[in-house]
Design a protein around this motif. Structure first.
Motif, mmCIF file in Angstrom:
data_model
loop_
_atom_site.group_PDB
_atom_site.id
_atom_site.type_symbol
_atom_site.label_atom_id
_atom_site.label_comp_id
_atom_site.label_asym_id
_atom_site.label_seq_id
_atom_site.Cartn_x
_atom_site.Cartn_y
_atom_site.Cartn_z
ATOM 1 N N VAL A 178 51.649 16.462 50.067
ATOM 2 C CA VAL A 178 50.464 15.471 49.131
ATOM 3 C C VAL A 178 49.727 14.677 49.554
ATOM 4 C CG1 VAL A 178 51.085 13.097 47.654
ATOM 5 C CG2 VAL A 178 52.768 14.857 47.585
ATOM 6 N N ASN A 179 49.330 13.959 50.949
ATOM 7 C CA ASN A 179 49.338 13.017 52.125
ATOM 8 C C ASN A 179 47.462 14.355 52.080
ATOM 9 O OD1 ASN A 179 50.265 10.657 51.950
ATOM 10 N ND2 ASN A 179 51.169 11.957 53.698
ATOM 11 N N CYS A 180 48.286 15.182 52.414
ATOM 12 C CA CYS A 180 46.454 16.258 52.710
ATOM 13 C C CYS A 180 45.925 16.440 51.438
ATOM 14 C CB CYS A 180 47.177 17.597 53.444
ATOM 15 S SG CYS A 180 45.980 18.629 53.517
ATOM 16 N N VAL A 181 46.839 16.720 50.485
ATOM 17 C CA VAL A 181 45.620 17.083 49.536
ATOM 18 C C VAL A 181 44.841 15.733 48.887
ATOM 19 C CG1 VAL A 181 46.090 18.081 47.206
ATOM 20 C CG2 VAL A 181 47.355 18.834 48.609
ATOM 21 N N GLU A 182 45.686 14.410 49.103
ATOM 22 C CA GLU A 182 44.698 13.262 48.126
ATOM 23 C C GLU A 182 43.644 13.306 49.129
ATOM 24 O OE1 GLU A 182 47.829 10.711 47.693
ATOM 25 O OE2 GLU A 182 49.086 11.556 46.277
ATOM 26 N N ARG A 183 43.887 12.978 50.798
ATOM 27 C CA ARG A 183 42.757 12.972 51.348
ATOM 28 C C ARG A 183 41.739 14.344 51.194
ATOM 29 N NH1 ARG A 183 46.814 12.847 56.010
ATOM 30 N NH2 ARG A 183 45.879 15.050 55.985
ATOM 31 N N PHE A 184 41.771 15.742 51.418
ATOM 32 C CA PHE A 184 40.957 16.376 50.533
ATOM 33 C C PHE A 184 40.408 16.197 49.516
ATOM 34 C CE2 PHE A 184 39.675 20.119 48.055
ATOM 35 C CZ PHE A 184 39.357 20.411 49.683
ATOM 36 N N ILE A 185 41.053 15.098 47.975
ATOM 37 C CA ILE A 185 40.462 15.253 47.258
ATOM 38 C C ILE A 185 39.563 13.962 46.696
ATOM 39 C CG2 ILE A 185 40.893 14.090 44.332
ATOM 40 C CD1 ILE A 185 43.440 16.289 44.472
ATOM 41 N N ASP A 186 40.396 12.990 47.846
ATOM 42 C CA ASP A 186 39.427 11.970 48.028
ATOM 43 C C ASP A 186 37.908 11.896 49.180
ATOM 44 O OD1 ASP A 186 41.223 10.463 47.071
ATOM 45 O OD2 ASP A 186 42.634 9.328 48.567
ATOM 46 N N THR A 187 38.605 12.333 49.934
ATOM 47 C CA THR A 187 36.875 13.130 50.903
ATOM 48 C C THR A 187 35.876 13.750 50.036
ATOM 49 O OG1 THR A 187 37.978 13.510 52.381
ATOM 50 C CG2 THR A 187 36.133 14.114 52.665
ATOM 51 N N SER A 188 36.556 14.566 49.404
ATOM 52 C CA SER A 188 35.235 15.481 48.526
ATOM 53 C C SER A 188 34.746 14.424 46.752
ATOM 54 C CB SER A 188 36.547 16.695 47.279
ATOM 55 O OG SER A 188 36.555 17.787 48.515
ATOM 56 N N GLN A 189 35.499 13.575 47.221
ATOM 57 C CA GLN A 189 35.121 13.028 45.723
ATOM 58 C C GLN A 189 33.857 12.258 46.549
ATOM 59 O OE1 GLN A 189 35.275 13.163 42.745
ATOM 60 N NE2 GLN A 189 34.187 11.690 42.439
ATOM 61 N N PHE A 190 34.737 11.852 47.492
ATOM 62 C CA PHE A 190 33.240 11.074 48.140
ATOM 63 C C PHE A 190 31.602 11.601 48.421
ATOM 64 C CE2 PHE A 190 31.263 9.464 52.701
ATOM 65 C CZ PHE A 190 31.866 8.093 51.832
ATOM 66 N N ILE A 191 31.893 12.469 49.164
ATOM 67 C CA ILE A 191 30.681 13.135 49.187
ATOM 68 C C ILE A 191 30.321 13.510 48.329
ATOM 69 C CG2 ILE A 191 29.936 15.945 50.452
ATOM 70 C CD1 ILE A 191 32.343 15.821 52.546
ATOM 71 N N LEU A 192 30.986 14.084 47.035
ATOM 72 C CA LEU A 192 29.868 14.275 45.621
ATOM 73 C C LEU A 192 29.062 12.605 45.084
ATOM 74 C CD1 LEU A 192 32.558 15.718 43.924
ATOM 75 C CD2 LEU A 192 29.984 17.215 45.133
ATOM 76 N N ASN A 193 29.717 11.914 45.439
ATOM 77 C CA ASN A 193 29.214 10.318 45.285
ATOM 78 C C ASN A 193 28.184 10.158 45.767
ATOM 79 O OD1 ASN A 193 30.576 10.181 43.142
ATOM 80 N ND2 ASN A 193 32.972 8.858 44.429
ATOM 81 N N ARG A 194 28.316 10.916 47.164
ATOM 82 C CA ARG A 194 26.935 10.131 48.197
ATOM 83 C C ARG A 194 25.852 10.807 47.954
ATOM 84 N NH1 ARG A 194 26.330 6.911 52.348
ATOM 85 N NH2 ARG A 194 28.536 6.244 51.864
ATOM 86 N N LEU A 195 26.271 12.238 47.642
ATOM 87 C CA LEU A 195 25.237 13.513 47.277
ATOM 88 C C LEU A 195 24.573 12.911 45.711
ATOM 89 C CD1 LEU A 195 26.436 16.455 48.483
ATOM 90 C CD2 LEU A 195 25.004 15.597 49.350
#
Length: 96
Positions: free
Chosen positions: A63-80
């Motif tokens: 659960v923690n791993c998937v949540e971190r993955f989603i959060d990181t992906s969202q952060f990268i998309l927002n930054r781009l």
């Protein structure tokens, strides 16, 4: 749907709309499968030994791993997106 898939679908203007919809759906499936593959590779470390059930520690890890993955992906998309917007504003100010 991301802009690359929508722009490729626009390039298929003379194609049958049903075929175009099918292609878009297949592209979405492919993106989803790639996302699942990335999460599987990243989060596999949570599984110590295979068994019929996940223990609570492994479940929490997944659960923690998937949540971190989603959060990181969202952060990268927002930054781009922010970077793209700032480049657009900068190029517009140069053209004025």
């Amino acid at each position: 749907m991301d802009s690359s898939s929508s722009s490729s679908a626009v390039g298929l203007g003379s194609v049958d709309p049903q075929l175009q919809h099918f292609i878009e759906m297949e592209m979405q499936k492919q993106c989803f499968q790639q996302l699942v593959q990335q999460m599987t590779e990243l989060c596999w470390k949570c599984m110590d030994k295979p068994g019929p059930k996940l223990d609570s520690r492994a479940e929490a890890c997944f659960v923690n791993c998937v949540e971190r993955f989603i959060d990181t992906s969202q952060f990268i998309l927002n930054r781009l997106e922010q970077t793209q917007k700032s480049k657009l504003v900068f190029s517009e100010s140069l053209s004025d």
